[in-house]
Design a protein around this motif. Structure first.
Motif, PDB file in Angstrom:
ATOM      1  N   LYS A  32       4.388   2.848  13.547  1.00 20.64           N
ATOM      2  CA  LYS A  32       4.786   3.008  12.140  1.00 20.64           C
ATOM      3  C   LYS A  32       5.893   2.056  11.726  1.00 20.64           C
ATOM      4  O   LYS A  32       5.897   1.542  10.625  1.00 20.64           O
ATOM      5  CB  LYS A  32       5.244   4.445  11.883  1.00 20.64           C
ATOM      6  N   THR A  33       6.860   1.837  12.597  1.00 19.36           N
ATOM      7  CA  THR A  33       7.967   0.948  12.289  1.00 19.36           C
ATOM      8  C   THR A  33       7.765  -0.352  13.048  1.00 19.36           C
ATOM      9  O   THR A  33       7.926  -0.392  14.271  1.00 19.36           O
ATOM     10  CB  THR A  33       9.314   1.583  12.710  1.00 19.36           C
ATOM     11  N   PRO A  37      11.693  -5.940  10.646  1.00 22.55           N
ATOM     12  CA  PRO A  37      11.653  -5.436   9.267  1.00 22.55           C
ATOM     13  C   PRO A  37      11.107  -6.495   8.308  1.00 22.55           C
ATOM     14  O   PRO A  37      11.424  -7.672   8.422  1.00 22.55           O
ATOM     15  CB  PRO A  37      13.129  -5.142   8.960  1.00 22.55           C
ATOM     16  N   SER A  40       4.537  -7.421   9.033  1.00 17.81           N
ATOM     17  CA  SER A  40       3.492  -6.552   9.566  1.00 17.81           C
ATOM     18  C   SER A  40       2.296  -7.400   9.969  1.00 17.81           C
ATOM     19  O   SER A  40       2.053  -8.461   9.400  1.00 17.81           O
ATOM     20  CB  SER A  40       3.074  -5.512   8.525  1.00 17.81           C
TER      21      SER A  40
END
Length: 164
Positions: A32-33, A37, A40
């Motif tokens: 999920k993480t 940051p 993806s």
């Protein structure tokens, strides 16, 4: 779009080491993480080619802008660096050529088998985030003209700018 390099011709099969390593690295990006940051990995049916979405960091000149990186992994990854390019449209950055080639040491001479997709992505985010203005490299037009259809890994890069 055909950018030349490994994805434009028949690739060799990944070694077992490369297959295991890439499967493990891809699993890190499937949680999920994501490990970086603002980045993806798109769904992929190939372990040897990844598309990574990059979102510009808050407070940077690329804030909320999205770009796509294509990673193409050689048969003997991690002994050899992946080919990493921005797909169109590319960010206007002093170290990113308008054909998507990236002038970043860890992708070439500074590559080490200890590096991972995550560490490369962190370097790219850092490179983008440290830019104070947008613009192409000063030799962009000459470089584009001279490298038509070639992989950035065939370029003899000169790394002389520690500041972006």
């Amino acid at each position: 779009m055909n950018m030349g390099g490994p994805s434009s011709h028949r690739r060799k099969e990944l070694t077992r080491v490369a297959q295991r390593r890439l499967t493990r690295e891809l699993a890190e990006w499937s949680v999920k993480t994501p490990p970086v940051p603002g980045m993806s990995v798109s769904e992929t049916d190939r372990v040897d080619e990844w598309l990574v979405t990059v979102t510009g960091a808050a407070g940077s000149v690329y804030e909320n802008e999205q770009y796509i990186l294509r990673f193409v992994f050689p048969a003997d990854y991690p002994m050899e660096a992946p080919e990493v390019v921005f797909l169109q449209p590319t960010p206007r950055h002093p170290h990113v050529y308008s054909n998507g080639h990236i002038c970043l040491n860890v992708l070439y001479d500074g590559w080490s088998p200890a590096l991972t997709v995550t560490s490369v992505c962190l370097s790219i985010v850092s490179m983008l985030s440290s830019a104070t203005k947008k613009g192409v490299p000063p030799d962009n037009d000459t470089y584009i003209r001279n490298c038509q259809g070639r992989s950035p890994k065939q370029t003899r890069w000169m790394f002389h700018d520690d500041h972006v």
